[in-house]
Scaffold this motif. Structure first.
Motif, mmCIF file in Angstrom:
data_model
loop_
_atom_site.group_PDB
_atom_site.id
_atom_site.type_symbol
_atom_site.label_atom_id
_atom_site.label_comp_id
_atom_site.label_asym_id
_atom_site.label_seq_id
_atom_site.Cartn_x
_atom_site.Cartn_y
_atom_site.Cartn_z
ATOM 1 N N PRO A 1 5.250 29.079 21.647
ATOM 2 C CA PRO A 1 3.973 29.662 21.218
ATOM 3 C C PRO A 1 4.074 30.420 19.900
ATOM 4 C CG PRO A 1 4.358 30.068 23.555
ATOM 5 C CD PRO A 1 5.628 29.500 23.004
ATOM 6 N N ILE A 2 5.224 31.060 19.656
ATOM 7 C CA ILE A 2 5.435 31.812 18.423
ATOM 8 C C ILE A 2 6.629 31.212 17.694
ATOM 9 C CG2 ILE A 2 6.055 34.056 17.440
ATOM 10 C CD1 ILE A 2 4.572 35.367 19.738
ATOM 11 N N LYS A 3 6.405 30.725 16.493
ATOM 12 C CA LYS A 3 7.481 30.116 15.719
ATOM 13 C C LYS A 3 8.357 31.197 15.128
ATOM 14 C CE LYS A 3 8.301 26.563 12.218
ATOM 15 N NZ LYS A 3 7.666 25.679 11.217
ATOM 16 N N GLY A 4 9.668 31.052 15.268
ATOM 17 C CA GLY A 4 10.593 32.106 14.886
ATOM 18 C C GLY A 4 11.066 32.046 13.459
ATOM 19 N N ILE A 5 11.709 33.128 13.041
ATOM 20 C CA ILE A 5 12.143 33.280 11.660
ATOM 21 C C ILE A 5 13.335 32.389 11.336
ATOM 22 C CG2 ILE A 5 13.693 35.223 12.116
ATOM 23 C CD1 ILE A 5 12.740 36.449 9.509
ATOM 24 N N VAL A 6 14.201 32.122 12.320
ATOM 25 C CA VAL A 6 15.386 31.303 12.058
ATOM 26 C C VAL A 6 14.989 29.888 11.657
ATOM 27 C CG1 VAL A 6 17.431 30.267 13.111
ATOM 28 C CG2 VAL A 6 16.909 32.672 13.517
ATOM 29 N N SER A 7 13.977 29.327 12.336
ATOM 30 C CA SER A 7 13.559 27.958 12.036
ATOM 31 C C SER A 7 12.806 27.857 10.717
ATOM 32 C CB SER A 7 12.686 27.417 13.176
ATOM 33 O OG SER A 7 11.489 28.168 13.288
ATOM 34 N N GLN A 8 12.319 28.972 10.189
ATOM 35 C CA GLN A 8 11.535 28.946 8.957
ATOM 36 C C GLN A 8 12.336 29.350 7.717
ATOM 37 O OE1 GLN A 8 7.372 30.549 9.332
ATOM 38 N NE2 GLN A 8 8.135 31.308 11.287
ATOM 39 N N GLY A 9 13.459 30.040 7.912
ATOM 40 C CA GLY A 9 14.219 30.544 6.779
ATOM 41 C C GLY A 9 15.139 29.508 6.162
ATOM 42 N N THR A 10 15.887 29.937 5.152
ATOM 43 C CA THR A 10 16.864 29.098 4.479
ATOM 44 C C THR A 10 18.237 29.346 5.096
ATOM 45 O OG1 THR A 10 15.629 29.141 2.391
ATOM 46 C CG2 THR A 10 17.960 28.544 2.279
ATOM 47 N N VAL B 1 5.132 34.044 14.074
ATOM 48 C CA VAL B 1 5.482 34.776 12.868
ATOM 49 C C VAL B 1 5.273 33.852 11.662
ATOM 50 C CG1 VAL B 1 7.466 35.853 11.710
ATOM 51 C CG2 VAL B 1 7.144 36.121 14.189
ATOM 52 N N SER B 2 4.797 34.419 10.520
ATOM 53 C CA SER B 2 4.608 33.629 9.316
ATOM 54 C C SER B 2 5.534 34.146 8.229
ATOM 55 C CB SER B 2 3.156 33.719 8.845
ATOM 56 O OG SER B 2 3.010 33.106 7.578
ATOM 57 N N PHE C 1 8.732 38.766 23.320
ATOM 58 C CA PHE C 1 8.274 38.518 21.955
ATOM 59 C C PHE C 1 9.457 38.316 21.011
ATOM 60 C CE2 PHE C 1 7.458 40.261 17.712
ATOM 61 C CZ PHE C 1 6.503 39.359 17.276
ATOM 62 N N ASP C 2 10.477 39.162 21.126
ATOM 63 C CA ASP C 2 11.643 39.044 20.246
ATOM 64 C C ASP C 2 12.308 37.675 20.377
ATOM 65 O OD1 ASP C 2 11.292 41.503 19.199
ATOM 66 O OD2 ASP C 2 13.201 42.347 19.867
ATOM 67 N N ALA C 3 12.372 37.160 21.612
ATOM 68 C CA ALA C 3 13.041 35.881 21.842
ATOM 69 C C ALA C 3 12.426 34.788 20.967
ATOM 70 C CB ALA C 3 12.955 35.497 23.315
ATOM 71 N N ASP C 4 11.089 34.704 20.934
ATOM 72 C CA ASP C 4 10.437 33.679 20.126
ATOM 73 C C ASP C 4 10.358 34.064 18.657
ATOM 74 O OD1 ASP C 4 10.130 32.012 22.234
ATOM 75 O OD2 ASP C 4 7.984 32.301 22.497
ATOM 76 N N ALA C 5 10.207 35.353 18.361
ATOM 77 C CA ALA C 5 10.098 35.796 16.965
ATOM 78 C C ALA C 5 11.361 35.461 16.183
ATOM 79 C CB ALA C 5 9.822 37.297 16.907
ATOM 80 N N PHE C 6 12.507 35.451 16.865
ATOM 81 C CA PHE C 6 13.757 35.099 16.193
ATOM 82 C C PHE C 6 14.017 33.596 16.217
ATOM 83 C CE2 PHE C 6 15.043 39.620 16.957
ATOM 84 C CZ PHE C 6 15.297 39.944 15.633
ATOM 85 N N THR C 7 13.904 32.976 17.377
ATOM 86 C CA THR C 7 14.387 31.596 17.506
ATOM 87 C C THR C 7 13.338 30.597 17.980
ATOM 88 O OG1 THR C 7 15.180 32.054 19.756
ATOM 89 C CG2 THR C 7 16.734 32.394 17.947
ATOM 90 N N GLY C 8 12.084 30.994 18.101
ATOM 91 C CA GLY C 8 11.057 30.059 18.544
ATOM 92 C C GLY C 8 10.859 28.927 17.546
ATOM 93 N N SER C 9 10.673 27.714 18.043
ATOM 94 C CA SER C 9 10.425 26.569 17.176
ATOM 95 C C SER C 9 9.774 25.468 17.994
ATOM 96 C CB SER C 9 11.741 26.054 16.568
ATOM 97 O OG SER C 9 12.623 25.617 17.591
ATOM 98 N N GLY C 10 9.289 24.448 17.312
ATOM 99 C CA GLY C 10 8.696 23.313 18.014
ATOM 100 C C GLY C 10 7.513 23.720 18.867
ATOM 101 N N ALA C 11 7.654 23.599 20.196
ATOM 102 C CA ALA C 11 6.551 23.858 21.118
ATOM 103 C C ALA C 11 6.425 25.324 21.503
ATOM 104 C CB ALA C 11 6.728 23.017 22.385
#
Length: 391
Positions: A241-250, A375-376, A229-239
């Motif tokens: 399953p869980i979009k991560g915080i790094v891809s969503q932040g500034t 993550v949202s 879960f941590d792997a995607d919660a931090f860096t998940g993006s694109g395809a």
């Protein structure tokens, strides 16, 4: 009443109880007299009962179907006529017929000898509650969030309301009409995604080990799930399953020569979050940057920025906890307002045990599953991603 009708009645009763709880859940959400903490506590209790009743209804349906299958097998094998002398009398001697047939547990074990995936999994219900807290303790990402940011939900999709814009505030002269504002709402939707793993152990290992192997295996499964879960919660993006915080932040990349993130950089990130009325609450750092922050000293004094070694050095920065994560890219630090991050939990982490799925080889299976969503991030500015220069 036949056994199938009995199981059907049990399933309907469980579903009726579940419907009452759903109604109660809605009334709690609408009750303005309850505080957010009281609502969350009641929702969590009801959520556990909802899962229990769903399991009871599902189990009753499966038992009814299985009994029908067993009856068919018995009739084909001629066991019914051997017992009664006439298949027409079977319904009148149902209890006696059952004494010659395997119980539900025995029948499941028998078919599992040749088809391992058909084995059933059972576990005491109270174990699941224990592993909710353990998962949070083992997950670096979840550990950095306040309790309100972790939302249980009861559908296939988690919908997070999002305020897109709010306009209309203006000065109003005495006696004049106050201007009417407008709020535009949207939503971010996340599908519940299952994380799972199965481990097997022979009964000899479980019996002879000097360690409590059942507990060890369960904890390892939980650790593996939290890491996934941590792997995607931090860096998940694109395809993912869980979009991560790094891809969503500034993101802010430091200039050439600034190869490490410093306390001054954290101060800048804190200021950027506060500028949008956010409240910074956590610092996540890659392993190399966490080490650099812990060793950073004030210029000319030799004193650690994070405090003296006897004061848990570098466990905080600007009053915020620093949590290292191996899943953040090297040279990366994230300063975030945890209250602006939402993670959905569709099904809590549970460990179940099967002693019949590999009945023929005398092995015990341990299965962990959980369903997560998110993550949202409410707004990009609430997660400041700082990247040190490559050189």
């Amino acid at each position: 009443m036949s056994i199938q009708d009995t199981y059907k009645k049990q399933a309907n009763a469980a579903l009726e109880e579940r419907a009452k709880l759903v109604t109660e859940l809605r009334s709690i959400e609408a009750d303005s007299r309850l505080s957010a903490v009281e609502k969350r506590e009641r929702v969590e209790r009801i959520d556990k009962d909802l899962h229990r009743l769903e399991a009871e209804a599902r189990d009753a349906v499966e038992r009814g179907e299985r009994e029908a299958e067993v009856r068919t097998l018995a009739e084909r094998a001629g066991m019914a006529s051997a017992l009664t002398g006439s298949s027409a009398l079977l319904g009148d001697r149902e209890d006696e017929w059952r004494t010659l047939m395997p119980s539900l547990g025995e029948y499941r074990a028998l078919i599992s000898e040749s088809v391992p995936v058909d084995g059933g999994y059972t576990v005491p219900q109270e174990i699941s509650g224990k592993y909710i807290d353990a998962l949070k303790a083992k997950s670096t990402f979840l550990r950095g969030l306040p309790a309100d940011s972790i939302i249980p939900f009861t559908s296939a999709t988690l919908s997070v309301p999002q305020l897109v814009s709010s306009t209309g505030a203006d000065y109003a002269a005495e006696g004049q009409q106050i201007p009417e504002g407008q709020m535009v709402w949207g939503e971010v939707k996340f599908d519940a995604k299952k994380i799972g793993e199965i481990q097997w152990a022979s009964t000899e290992v479980l019996e002879d080990s000097a360690l409590d192997q059942r507990r060890v295996i369960a904890e390892n499964l939980l650790r593996d799930a939290s890491l996934k879960f941590d792997a995607d919660a931090f860096t998940g993006s694109g395809a993912n399953p869980i979009k991560g915080i790094v891809s969503q932040g500034t993101s802010t990349t430091l200039g050439t020569g600034k190869v490490t993130v410093t306390y001054d950089d954290l101060a800048d990130a804190v200021a950027r979050i506060e500028a949008t009325n956010g409240t910074p609450s956590v610092v996540w750092a890659s392993i190399d940057m966490a080490a650099a922050l812990r060793k950073e000293k004030a210029a000319g004094s030799g004193i650690y920025q994070g405090g003296s070694p006897t004061d848990s050095p570098a466990s905080t920065a600007w009053g915020l906890p620093i949590l290292p994560s191996a899943f953040l890219p090297a040279k990366t630090v994230v300063v975030a307002d945890g209250s602006r991050i939402v993670v959905g939990i569709r099904r809590n982490a549970t460990v179940k045990v099967s002693e019949d799925a590999r009945f023929d080889s005398d092995q015990v299976g341990f299965k962990l599953t959980m369903r997560m969503a998110g993550v949202s991030l409410a707004e990009a500015t609430s997660a400041q991603v700082i990247k040190a220069a490559a050189s």
